[in-house]
Design an enzyme around this catalytic site. Structure first.
Site, mmCIF file in Angstrom:
data_model
loop_
_atom_site.group_PDB
_atom_site.id
_atom_site.type_symbol
_atom_site.label_atom_id
_atom_site.label_comp_id
_atom_site.label_asym_id
_atom_site.label_seq_id
_atom_site.Cartn_x
_atom_site.Cartn_y
_atom_site.Cartn_z
ATOM 1 N N ASP A 272 0.821 -1.207 0.000
ATOM 2 C CA ASP A 272 0.000 0.000 0.000
ATOM 3 C C ASP A 272 0.862 1.268 0.000
ATOM 4 O OD1 ASP A 272 -2.716 1.239 0.470
ATOM 5 O OD2 ASP A 272 -1.717 1.971 2.277
ATOM 6 N N GLU A 314 1.127 -0.671 -5.083
ATOM 7 C CA GLU A 314 0.013 0.271 -5.198
ATOM 8 C C GLU A 314 0.635 1.659 -5.147
ATOM 9 O OE1 GLU A 314 -3.553 2.700 -3.630
ATOM 10 O OE2 GLU A 314 -1.681 2.343 -2.592
#
Ligand code: OTU
Length: 622
Positions: A272, A314
């Protein structure tokens, strides 16, 4: 230093580990020396890191080691055209982890081979950004199950041929994570895991060049934390404290946390917010070279200890910044990276009924190193961020902004207004975090609502909305990538407004697209007299066709065809497969060379093909 790793292994495990070390250790050492080599205790630190990796290697279950061996022998295993992902929140899809396990037959029915479950580790108590504020990486969220449930789920998924993907939120931890609690209690070592400043001097200097992710609900990038008597770096919400990767203890601890999860059977990690890992004054502190070195070091570690595991970046950043997240042949980084530009540009093409920006994105998308791919998608749990397209929106040659020099901002703001329902649009969505009417930030809403289904009043309008849904899904499925479906889209689920009644969610309209799985729609999935059934069957058909054509594999060649009209996109996949997509509300003509077979309509075609509004055609050469 490699001795320290090998020393903790049994005679049985040592030879293979030695072999992998020989391949990856020089790269790892170079990267870590580049990041931390100037510290006096570097060698001692590295020795300890290697020893901890050895222990994690020894603890890796035999079944997973067997999977590692299989994947090392076939490193491009995830690039074939049968690979298909599905993304869901545990609580919305199955209630809890056991409920997700109960849905495995449904996933198999859809031919899913990759399941991304949004955060399921113990989150912060209270508000937690949908689980993106983690307080323990070693514990499943008790509301969703136990660690034993997770072990059982990974085992069942593996048996069903589905790889489990978990978020690994490595940029920040929750303010009630053990490190944050210790820092608040005055522990200097714990405080050093974060970026904490005793006054506003440095924060103010950094702020001059930083952007903002949530400018409305969490303005600024620093939060004053009373217990620290200082300002902590908080890129996202104030309760998500950014980790300080200039501190080698952070890197070593996070690498070990990832491997402990890998040893529970998680096969893919969605890393993330990877763009934010390294901070540098005078920059936006995104995509810094050190962030890439950290990711490459993590990859080298994974290649030694758990080489069957995939890393997925990401990084919601402009197209030109994306390829670096996949690294190069010499220095591999992640295996997969979200192509958020491609996703957002598909929506722009719908709003503008023109594929200029989309084509520019495709032209800016370079060929990739072997055994690496893009992730393609239509929607996810976040907003559609428009600013990744600033370059393409000002450079596609159409002069679409009508305002030279704004860098595409005015044009993208118009697209954002379109998806919030303005300008005579069929869309029902919400603008996200916009502070300036002439600049776009993001748009929220379920794909079906953004594509016009929620506003549709007639059968014809409903049919057009479904075609727009299939158009974008067809692009994701045929582009040459790992496509990931977003839970509910396969049943054309619409916006969920219930978040407005939940005080902890009401200010964040991303919850519009986080509905509970609709059991009624699911029951109708085979009934083509219903909207969900029509969507489900049409999508399932595209999935079936895709799986039969290796021309649609992630790593098979792709070419953008220049001879299509502006409202259309024509992609050749090799010389035997062609996808034609009409992004406009007007019919479009395309002259085919030679004899083709329409795989969806199941009929021969050739000559000049007329594409109906928003139509998708997948053609194979006869
Ligand atoms: C990621 O997102 C997650 O997907 C979000 O759900 C989290 O809120 C966030 O990290 C914090 O953990 O910047 O590059 O604009 O696109 O927050 C990563 C919203 C991110 C997201 C953005 C994003």
């Amino acid at each position: 230093m490699s001795d320290r790793l090998l020393a903790v292994l049994s005679d049985e495990l040592r030879p293979l580990a030695a072999q992998r070390l020989a391949a990856a250790e020089p790269v790892l050492r170079r990267l870590l020396a580049g990041l931390y080599g100037e510290r006096a205790d570097f060698d001692a630190w590295l020795g300890e890191l290697m020893e901890s990796l050895g222990a994690l290697y020894a603890a890796r279950p035999a079944e997973l080691r067997a999977l590692d061996a299989q994947r090392v022998a076939q490193p491009d295993w995830f690039l074939n055209q049968r690979m298909l992902g599905y993304c869901a929140y545990v609580q919305n899809f199955g209630g809890d982890l056991n409920g997700v396990a109960a849905r495995i037959p449904y996933l198999r029915e859809l031919d899913i081979s990759y399941l991304h479950l949004l955060p399921f580790l113990r989150p912060r108590a209270g508000e937690n950004d949908g689980g993106f504020a983690v307080s323990s990486f070693d514990e499943v969220d008790p509301a969703l199950g136990s660690n034993a449930d997770l072990d059982a789920l990974t085992t069942q998924l593996r048996a069903a041929g589905i790889s489990l993907c978990s978020d690994f939120i490595l940029n920040h931890v929750a303010d009630d994570h053990a490190w944050a609690r210790a820092a608040k209690a005055g522990d200097a070592g714990a405080r050093a895991m974060f970026h904490v400043f005793s006054d506003r001097d440095m924060p103010d200097r950094y702020e001059r060049t930083l952007g903002q992710v949530f400018p409305q609900v969490a303005p600024g990038n620093f939060s004053f934390i009373e217990a620290l008597d200082g300002w902590a770096w908080t890129t996202f919400y104030p309760y998500q404290w950014d980790l300080n990767y200039a501190n080698p203890a952070v890197f070593a601890s996070m690498a070990a946390a990832l491997l402990r999860l890998a040893n529970r059977g998680i096969e893919v990690f969605r890393l993330d917010s990877t763009a934010f890992l390294w901070k540098r004054e005078g920059t936006n502190s995104m995509n810094q070279p050190e962030a890439h070195q950290l990711l490459q070091a993590l990859r080298a570690i994974v290649d030694i200890v758990a080489p069957g595991v995939l890393l997925k970046a990401e990084a919601i950043v402009p197209t030109r910044e994306l390829p670096a997240y996949l690294g190069s042949a010499e220095a591999p980084e992640c295996h997969i990276a979200y192509h958020s530009s491609l996703m957002a540009a598909g929506w722009v093409a719908l709003a503008e009924q023109d594929t200029g920006v989309l084509r520019e994105v495709i032209r800016n998308t370079p060929a990739l190193p072997a055994a690496a791919t893009w992730l393609s998608y239509v929607r996810c749990h976040d907003d559609i961020g428009w600013n990744v397209l600033r370059a393409e929106a000002s450079a596609d040659g159409s002069g679409g902004s009508g305002n030279a020099g704004d860098g595409g901002a005015v044009r993208l703001a118009r697209v954002a207004r379109f998806f919030s329902g303005a300008e005579g649009s069929y869309a029902i969505g919400a603008a996200f975090q916009s502070t300036d009417p002439n600049a776009a930030h993001g748009s929220n809403g379920m794909a079906a609502s953004l594509a016009g289904l929620q506003a549709a009043r007639t059968d014809e309008e409903r049919a057009l909305a479904l075609r727009r849904m299939l158009l974008l899904h067809g692009l994701a499925l045929s582009f040459g990538a790992l496509p990931v479906l977003y839970m509910g889209d396969e049943l054309a689920m619409e916006n969920d407004y219930s978040y407005q009644d939940r005080p902890q969610h009401a200010m964040d309209s991303r919850w519009l697209q986080r509905p509970v799985f609709d059991q009624q729609r699911w029951k109708h999935r085979y009934d083509v007299s219903t909207v969900p059934g029509t969507m489900h069957q049409a999508l399932a058909k595209l999935v079936r066709i895709r799986s039969r054509h290796d021309a649609l594999a992630a790593n098979a060649p792709r070419a953008l065809l220049a001879d299509a009209p502006d409202g259309m996109l024509a992609l050749a996949r090799g010389d035997r497969f062609l996808t034609l997509m009409n992004f406009s509300g007007q019919p479009q003509s395309y002259a085919l060379q030679g004899e083709w077979r329409d795989c969806v309509a199941e009929q021969a075609t050739g000559g000049t093909l007329v594409l109906e509004p928003y139509a998708t055609h997948w053609l194979e050469r006869e």
